[in-house]
Design an enzyme around this catalytic site. Structure first.
Site, mmCIF file in Angstrom:
data_model
loop_
_atom_site.group_PDB
_atom_site.id
_atom_site.type_symbol
_atom_site.label_atom_id
_atom_site.label_comp_id
_atom_site.label_asym_id
_atom_site.label_seq_id
_atom_site.Cartn_x
_atom_site.Cartn_y
_atom_site.Cartn_z
ATOM 1 C CB ALA A 8 -1.049 0.088 1.248
ATOM 2 C CB ALA A 10 2.471 6.369 -4.327
ATOM 3 C CE LYS A 205 2.199 3.566 -17.352
ATOM 4 N NZ LYS A 205 1.676 3.238 -15.867
ATOM 5 C CG ASN A 213 10.429 4.390 -16.391
ATOM 6 O OD1 ASN A 213 10.614 4.773 -15.298
ATOM 7 N ND2 ASN A 213 9.218 4.384 -17.113
ATOM 8 C CD GLU A 286 8.553 -1.809 -11.943
ATOM 9 O OE1 GLU A 286 7.507 -2.727 -11.730
ATOM 10 O OE2 GLU A 286 8.306 -0.799 -11.839
#
Length: 327
Positions: A8, A10, A205, A213, A286
């Site tokens: 949990a 942002a 996306k 990124n 990531e």
């Protein structure tokens, strides 16, 4: 409806607060000072759409929650394989898992009946089947997040822009479990279209994520700065073109022009991507889901992707060296 938000942070706390506002029974799984603040004061959302506070149950022990109807995963993709002990107490026979991740999901080729790569495992995001062993593909509901949030302070979520969470079944079509989740999300003030073919959304996306990124991490530049520099803007366009070619070879058709996608990123302004934020915080990047899996699908579909391969090699080395210096 019982919902657990595992991770949990942002995005997760924002979604949990919205669902709680809609009347769902929500349980937030968090830790540290953030958890202490959630327990003491609830989730405080600061948003241009209006501030609000909700008080869902918060814990660091999923065994105190028990089985739920939906698990919303707010973890980074590289944390999925180790999430089994946290996830297990939440799973009933029909529990669905919504992974709000960037990039290519572990279930990507699951349910593509008749496709040459049907049920093919993508090693970059499911190494040795470690993720699918924890997250059964039958439970998966795909989710593409068009929302930007940040933790301003423990328990306080700053909502910056966007409220859209597109969801869909890996096998396509519209199911009752997706429709029910969509209704609850909309009742909480979010947009949640159920897409019959979510993979096209994933690639749209990803066109931005796969370029901005890693390049932001390599250059320490914001999205606006990357767009304003002629050479990096051309590199972004090349990486996007390669990504679209890979998507089409894999059976998808992301219907958005490269110039429009770049323009949208430019309008975001001096925003640090999630990968750059993780780099500055000394966290694991990531990489696998955002660019490694795309390169792997290029190999599987025999699409040349030299720019993606070169940038992937550079950012992978950056991740390895940056983590070794912070140990």
């Amino acid at each position: 409806m019982r919902v657990a938000v595992l991770g949990a942070g942002a995005i997760g706390a924002y979604v949990g607060a919205a669902l709680h506002r809609a009347g769902a029974e929500v349980h937030l799984v968090a830790r540290g000072p953030h958890l202490a603040a959630l327990r003491a004061r609830g989730v405080r959302v600061l948003s241009p759409r209006g501030d609000f506070t909700e008080h869902p149950h918060a814990t660091d022990d999923p065994s105190l929650i028990g089985e739920v109807d939906y698990v919303f995963l707010g973890l980074k993709a590289h944390a999925y394989a180790s999430a089994g002990p946290l996830l297990a107490p939440l799973l009933g026979e029909d529990t669905a898992v919504i992974a709000a991740q960037n990039g290519i999901p572990w279930w990507y080729f699951h349910g593509l009946t008749g496709h040459p790569l049907e049920n093919r495992r993508i090693e970059a995001v499911d190494p040795g089947g470690a993720v699918s062993a924890v997250l059964e593909t039958r439970r998966a509901i795909g989710c593409v997040v068009y929302c930007s949030t940040e933790i301003e302070s423990p328990g306080v979520i700053r909502h910056l822009e966007g409220t859209r969470f597109s969801i869909g079944e890996p096998a396509g079509g519209v199911t009752e479990r997706c429709t029910e989740l969509s209704r609850a999300m909309v009742a909480g003030g979010l947009k949640c279209p159920v897409e019959p073919n979510l993979r096209d959304d994933i690639w749209i996306k990803l066109m931005g994520n796969v370029a901005f990124n890693p390049l932001s991490a390599l250059t320490r530049a914001t999205m606006a700065e990357i767009c304003a520099h002629d050479d990096t803007r051309r590199l972004v366009a090349t990486m996007m073109a390669e990504t679209v070619a890979i998507a089409r070879a894999a059976g998808s058709n992301p219907e958005m022009s490269i110039e429009r996608r770049i323009d949208g990123a430019r309008r975001v302004g001096h925003h640090k991507t999630s990968m750059l934020q993780d780099l500055e915080a000394g966290k694991t990047l990531e990489i696998d889901a955002i660019i490694g899996a795309v390169v792997e699908i290029a190999d599987l579909t025999r699409v040349p992707a030299p720019a993606l391969r070169h940038v992937h090699a550079a950012v992978d080395l950056l991740d390895r060296t940056s983590r070794s210096t912070t140990r």
